[in-house]
Design a protein around this motif. Structure first.
Motif, PDB file in Angstrom:
ATOM      1  N   ASP A  95       2.101   5.083   7.996  1.00  0.00           N
ATOM      2  CA  ASP A  95       1.839   3.824   7.300  1.00  0.00           C
ATOM      3  C   ASP A  95       1.365   2.788   8.304  1.00  0.00           C
ATOM      4  O   ASP A  95       2.031   2.547   9.314  1.00  0.00           O
ATOM      5  CB  ASP A  95       3.102   3.329   6.596  1.00  0.00           C
TER       6      ASP A  95
ATOM      7  N   SER B 167       0.535  -0.204   7.053  1.00  0.00           N
ATOM      8  CA  SER B 167       0.768  -1.403   6.255  1.00  0.00           C
ATOM      9  C   SER B 167       2.196  -1.346   5.718  1.00  0.00           C
ATOM     10  O   SER B 167       3.145  -1.232   6.493  1.00  0.00           O
ATOM     11  CB  SER B 167      -0.264  -1.467   5.118  1.00  0.00           C
ATOM     12  N   ASN B 168       2.349  -1.396   4.397  1.00  0.00           N
ATOM     13  CA  ASN B 168       3.649  -1.173   3.757  1.00  0.00           C
ATOM     14  C   ASN B 168       3.446  -0.380   2.470  1.00  0.00           C
ATOM     15  O   ASN B 168       4.052  -0.655   1.445  1.00  0.00           O
ATOM     16  CB  ASN B 168       4.377  -2.487   3.492  1.00  0.00           C
ATOM     17  N   TYR B 169       2.589   0.628   2.568  1.00  0.00           N
ATOM     18  CA  TYR B 169       2.348   1.510   1.430  1.00  0.00           C
ATOM     19  C   TYR B 169       3.587   2.360   1.111  1.00  0.00           C
ATOM     20  O   TYR B 169       3.887   2.624  -0.038  1.00  0.00           O
ATOM     21  CB  TYR B 169       1.191   2.468   1.740  1.00  0.00           C
ATOM     22  N   ASN B 170       4.271   2.823   2.159  1.00  0.00           N
ATOM     23  CA  ASN B 170       5.435   3.675   1.936  1.00  0.00           C
ATOM     24  C   ASN B 170       6.587   3.245   2.838  1.00  0.00           C
ATOM     25  O   ASN B 170       7.380   2.399   2.466  1.00  0.00           O
ATOM     26  CB  ASN B 170       5.080   5.159   2.088  1.00  0.00           C
TER      27      ASN B 170
ATOM     28  N   GLY C 288       6.347   1.687   5.747  1.00  0.00           N
ATOM     29  CA  GLY C 288       6.033   0.477   6.481  1.00  0.00           C
ATOM     30  C   GLY C 288       5.577   0.752   7.901  1.00  0.00           C
ATOM     31  O   GLY C 288       5.918   1.780   8.506  1.00  0.00           O
ATOM     32  N   LEU C 289       4.796  -0.172   8.451  1.00  0.00           N
ATOM     33  CA  LEU C 289       4.218  -0.009   9.785  1.00  0.00           C
ATOM     34  C   LEU C 289       5.292   0.161  10.856  1.00  0.00           C
ATOM     35  O   LEU C 289       5.205   1.045  11.707  1.00  0.00           O
ATOM     36  CB  LEU C 289       3.336  -1.221  10.109  1.00  0.00           C
ATOM     37  N   SER C 290       6.305  -0.675  10.831  1.00  0.00           N
ATOM     38  CA  SER C 290       7.334  -0.618  11.860  1.00  0.00           C
ATOM     39  C   SER C 290       8.047   0.734  11.866  1.00  0.00           C
ATOM     40  O   SER C 290       8.232   1.354  12.922  1.00  0.00           O
ATOM     41  CB  SER C 290       8.348  -1.742  11.644  1.00  0.00           C
TER      42      SER C 290
ATOM     43  N   ASP D 297       0.572  -8.132   3.967  1.00  0.00           N
ATOM     44  CA  ASP D 297       2.029  -8.077   4.093  1.00  0.00           C
ATOM     45  C   ASP D 297       2.510  -7.824   5.510  1.00  0.00           C
ATOM     46  O   ASP D 297       3.679  -8.082   5.826  1.00  0.00           O
ATOM     47  CB  ASP D 297       2.601  -6.990   3.172  1.00  0.00           C
ATOM     48  N   VAL D 298       1.658  -7.285   6.381  1.00  0.00           N
ATOM     49  CA  VAL D 298       2.088  -6.982   7.751  1.00  0.00           C
ATOM     50  C   VAL D 298       1.276  -7.721   8.803  1.00  0.00           C
ATOM     51  O   VAL D 298       1.523  -7.541  10.005  1.00  0.00           O
ATOM     52  CB  VAL D 298       2.040  -5.463   8.027  1.00  0.00           C
TER      53      VAL D 298
ATOM     54  N   SER E 118       2.313  -8.888  12.715  1.00  0.00           N
ATOM     55  CA  SER E 118       3.391  -8.052  13.241  1.00  0.00           C
ATOM     56  C   SER E 118       3.034  -7.333  14.540  1.00  0.00           C
ATOM     57  O   SER E 118       3.835  -6.562  15.057  1.00  0.00           O
ATOM     58  CB  SER E 118       3.823  -7.022  12.191  1.00  0.00           C
TER      59      SER E 118
ATOM     60  N   ARG F 280      -2.522  -5.843  -1.612  1.00  0.00           N
ATOM     61  CA  ARG F 280      -2.126  -5.566  -0.231  1.00  0.00           C
ATOM     62  C   ARG F 280      -3.328  -5.639   0.706  1.00  0.00           C
ATOM     63  O   ARG F 280      -3.227  -6.115   1.844  1.00  0.00           O
ATOM     64  CB  ARG F 280      -1.484  -4.174  -0.171  1.00  0.00           C
TER      65      ARG F 280
END
Length: 560
Positions: free
Chosen positions: A260, A262-265, A267-269, A297-298, A301, A373
């Protein structure tokens, strides 16, 4: 392409050690050390991988070279620049230094020019070009005119299992640049399991591992994943670790499109955490492809992500990344908008869900959220098919309907390429400044990154915005990449190295490709030399295909 080793101190002069504050396999730090600028003899170049002096440059007067590049500013790769010359015989550099007294069959005047190692692109989708029946296509003009002399293919988990055949093809169909090949997690998983959302059995996992082993024995540089894309997205981390461990034990690199961005599933982190876990538990060196913070959304970050990776590197894990210097990504309409759950089973199953009244509302809501998004319908440019050149919002307005309905209508017919404007410049700069972030293009059709990534990074982010120094740009485009991926003899201008060289005009090197006109070659590259042969001469492609297949050599005995 054997595993590389850090260049250590030799008598008579100093090469720098790997700098501990750069992390494992990071950039070499020269600090106050002076690079060896005296020319060295052909014999010394071939017998020593370090730096040795040969005394006054007059001693080289009896030598001759095929090419002598004279009077430019030399950026050797991983070292400070100096005014000087580069001498080449056959496919090797034989001397580098100021005012070389060497006779040559041809002298190239590089006055006012930058002389640098040929650039290395660690993430492309140029396999169709490399294997084309058309000789002029295999020359790879868009890459050569940016100074790229080496590129990787098989990224995003789509690399072949039959790696040997792809590497062997260069002997029958010569190519314009050097290339290395990743085997693909997605290709392997699909062969063993198919497109369904399921966990492999012990027997299936063993088959997957055997295919990784086979590909590595045939010369793969490592294994790539595209964990965001179905059906790779259906895998669990343990499965990925099991396959990565096989490649790592054979000296390979793990290249990943994160699960990911982004925050599709997850999340990036969390996706970065997964990549770090794979490095830690499999023991493999990890490379994060086209690092970014994708979507509203990200955005912002990047500092958090940089902190995570820096902490992992300080722990001793070998983790790097690449980045293309554009604020818009390139993918397909399905990958951009259709929820991953709806892609389970492949395209036929996905389209059937569009016709299922019980799933329609959930599917439309998912598409609408993904559109939000990515910045809305105005941030999605269609670059293929009937609506090519128009934003999704414009198509919706022309048809007097809403963007979600338009997206569904288009996807029913095809899955066109799109450009998605979803990144923030502050994030781009924050990633770019890291010494472990390399230049990459993610070269794919219909996006200007194929024709302009390296040139744009120099012109916009080095020359205009001054995010990087010129040396940082060159190192991130050559030496850093060569050292991490163990491309022995590439990425540096030093005696004994392969003669991959770019000469460019610092006042003119720039990208002319745009989102509206993506297939315009870069400008400002004067000369490109690939394995000692001139591929670009006075700004024009010569048509010579001097590239080579770079075959990784696993440790002795690992393929017995």
């Amino acid at each position: 392409m054997a595993a590389g080793r850090p260049y250590r101190r030799r008598s008579g002069c100093r090469w720098p050690p790997v700098s501990s504050n750069r992390g494992v396999l990071g950039l070499n730090s020269w600090s106050s050390r002076r690079p060896c600028l005296r020319a060295i003899s052909v014999a010394a170049a071939l017998l020593a991988t370090g730096c040795a002096t040969s005394g006054p440059s007059e001693r080289l007067g009896t030598l001759s070279a095929d090419l002598l590049i004279r009077g430019g500013t030399v950026y050797p790769g991983g070292a400070e620049p100096f005014g000087g010359d580069v001498a080449i015989s056959d496919d090797r550099i034989i001397a580098v230094g100021p005012s070389l007294q060497i006779a040559a069959k041809r002298v190239i005047d590089a006055s006012g020019m930058i002389i640098a190692p040929g650039f290395i692109d660690p993430h492309t989708h140029m396999q169709p070009w490399l294997t084309s029946a058309e000789a002029h296509t295999r020359v790879l003009e868009p890459f050569l005119l940016q100074g790229v002399t080496t590129a990787f293919i098989g990224n995003d988990g789509g690399g072949p299992i039959e790696v040997g055949a792809l590497l062997d093809s260069a002997s029958a169909r010569p190519v314009g640049v050097n290339y290395a090949v990743f085997t693909g997690f997605g290709t392997i998983r699909s062969k063993v399991i198919g497109n369904a959302r399921q966990t492999p059995t012990d027997g299936e996992l063993a088959k997957e591992q055997a295919l990784v082993h086979k590909a590595m024995c045939e010369g793969a540089i490592g294994i790539s994943t595209g964990l965001f894309y179905a059906p790779q997205s259906f895998s669990k981390t343990d499965e990925v670790i099991a396959l990565a461990a096989v490649a790592g034990a054979m000296g390979g690199i793990y290249d990943t499109h994160l699960r990911d961005e982004s925050n599709y599933n997850i999340g990036l982190s969390a996706a970065v955490d997964e990549a770090i876990r794979i490095a830690r538990e499999s023991g493999i060196a990890v490379h994060i492809s086209h690092i970014k913070a994708l979507g509203v959304d990200v955005q912002g970050s990047a500092p958090e992500i940089v902190g995570k990776i820096e902490a992992a590197r300080a722990e001793g894990l070998a983790i790097t990344a690449s980045q293309y210097p554009w604020s818009a990504s390139g993918t397909s309409l399905v990958a951009s908008l259709v929820p991953l759950w709806a892609q389970d089973g492949g395209r036929i199953a996905m389209v059937e869900r569009f016709d299922d009244a019980q799933q329609t509302e959930r599917l439309r809501a998912g598409i609408a959220d993904n559109l939000r998004r990515r910045g809305g319908a105005g941030a999605l440019l269609i670059v293929e098919g009937d609506w090519s050149g128009q934003r999704l919002r414009e198509v919706a307005e022309a048809l007097s309907t809403d963007p979600v309905t338009v997206a569904v209508t288009i996807i029913r017919r095809a899955d066109p390429a799109v450009i998605s404007f979803n990144m923030d410049e502050a994030d781009i700069a924050a990633f770019m400044r890291q010494p472990w972030v390399m230049t990459g293009s993610d070269a794919s059709p219909k996006h200007p990154r194929t024709y302009g990534s390296f040139a744009r990074k120099y012109d916009l982010y080095t020359r205009q915005e001054r995010i990087l120094s010129l040396q940082q740009f060159i190192d991130s485009s050559s030496a850093t990449t060569a050292d991490f991926f163990h491309l022995e003899g590439r990425g540096h201008l030093r005696p004994g190295a392969f003669a991959d060289v770019v000469i460019f005009n610092p006042e003119a090197y720039s990208s002319l490709a745009t989102y509206q006109n993506p297939d315009v070659p870069a400008t400002g590259v004067r000369t490109v030399i690939v394995n000692g042969r001139i591929a670009v001469d006075d700004g024009k492609v010569t048509g010579l295909a001097a590239g080579r297949a770079l075959r990784h050599q696993p440790p002795a005995g690992s393929c017995d």
